[in-house]
Write a protein that holds these residues in place. Structure first.
Motif, PDB file in Angstrom:
ATOM      1  N   ARG A  20      -9.592 -38.353 -13.488  1.00 46.67           N
ATOM      2  CA  ARG A  20     -10.424 -39.595 -13.104  1.00 46.67           C
ATOM      3  C   ARG A  20     -11.063 -39.516 -11.750  1.00 46.67           C
ATOM      4  O   ARG A  20     -12.206 -39.714 -11.475  1.00 46.67           O
ATOM      5  CB  ARG A  20      -9.402 -40.908 -13.161  1.00 46.67           C
ATOM      6  CG  ARG A  20     -10.239 -42.070 -13.064  1.00 46.67           C
ATOM      7  CD  ARG A  20      -8.819 -43.162 -13.396  1.00 46.67           C
ATOM      8  NE  ARG A  20      -9.255 -44.302 -12.969  1.00 46.67           N
ATOM      9  CZ  ARG A  20      -8.053 -45.367 -13.179  1.00 46.67           C
ATOM     10  NH1 ARG A  20      -7.086 -45.197 -13.741  1.00 46.67           N
ATOM     11  NH2 ARG A  20      -8.391 -46.390 -12.678  1.00 46.67           N
ATOM     12  N   GLY A  48      -5.937 -41.327 -17.359  1.00 46.73           N
ATOM     13  CA  GLY A  48      -7.278 -41.093 -17.081  1.00 46.73           C
ATOM     14  C   GLY A  48      -8.449 -41.988 -17.601  1.00 46.73           C
ATOM     15  O   GLY A  48      -9.576 -42.093 -17.534  1.00 46.73           O
ATOM     16  N   TYR A  51     -12.397 -42.130 -18.586  1.00 47.85           N
ATOM     17  CA  TYR A  51     -13.141 -41.067 -17.521  1.00 47.85           C
ATOM     18  C   TYR A  51     -12.691 -39.589 -18.185  1.00 47.85           C
ATOM     19  O   TYR A  51     -13.569 -38.906 -18.144  1.00 47.85           O
ATOM     20  CB  TYR A  51     -12.235 -40.971 -16.209  1.00 47.85           C
ATOM     21  CG  TYR A  51     -12.919 -42.369 -15.419  1.00 47.85           C
ATOM     22  CD1 TYR A  51     -14.027 -42.456 -14.724  1.00 47.85           C
ATOM     23  CD2 TYR A  51     -12.074 -43.454 -15.405  1.00 47.85           C
ATOM     24  CE1 TYR A  51     -14.521 -43.434 -14.150  1.00 47.85           C
ATOM     25  CE2 TYR A  51     -12.593 -44.443 -14.729  1.00 47.85           C
ATOM     26  CZ  TYR A  51     -13.689 -44.675 -13.935  1.00 47.85           C
ATOM     27  OH  TYR A  51     -14.036 -45.695 -13.378  1.00 47.85           O
TER      28      TYR A  51
END
Length: 151
Positions: A20, A48, A51
């Protein structure tokens, strides 16, 4: 552009958070196997968020495979064993972005051939041992960005 290299990462949540961070800052993520999880892991994807779909990490069989496919301009390893404390001038990145590395193996250290490129992030508390990997990578990446982007 900065490159984040995770050498045999073990914790999917850290890798998800670092992915991320890479997407948010235009950095490339390199994952050196073996990984301690599958890249389809629920916890990696949860950390994450959405992303992870925007990230295209490069995968390598081992450290030698990474070096063969990426002649490094510059490597920095953040470690509690580093002799040089990270401070605004230590990376010397102004005008010269290079390759940045964070080691994913929190319990076992970095590839041992690069001892002269170890950087330690100072910790001031009485009860410190190490930082979370994602925190250490963020500190290193933002220091590099600060130096190269004139923040």
């Amino acid at each position: 552009m900065f490159h984040i290299i995770l050498h045999q990462p073990e914790i999917p949540q850290n890798t998800g958070s670092i992915g991320r961070l890479c997407v948010n800052n235009g950095a490339t993520l390199h994952l050196i196997h073996p990984l301690g999880f599958e890249t389809t892991d629920y916890y990696l994807r949860r950390a994450g968020l959405d992303y992870w779909e925007k990230l295209e990490p490069s995968h390598y069989d081992d450290w030698d495979d990474f070096l063969a496919r990426n002649p490094a301009k510059r490597l920095w390893f953040f470690s509690t064993k580093g002799g040089t404390a990270a401070h605004p001038g230590v990376l010397g990145l102004r005008g010269r972005p290079g390759v940045r590395s964070g080691d994913g193996r929190a319990a076992r250290g970095h590839p041992g051939r690069h001892k002269d490129q170890l950087v330690r992030i100072p910790m001031l508390g009485d009860h410190h041992r190490s930082l979370n990997l994602a925190q250490a990578v963020a500190i290193g990446l933002y220091e590099g960005l600060r130096q190269t982007e004139d923040w």
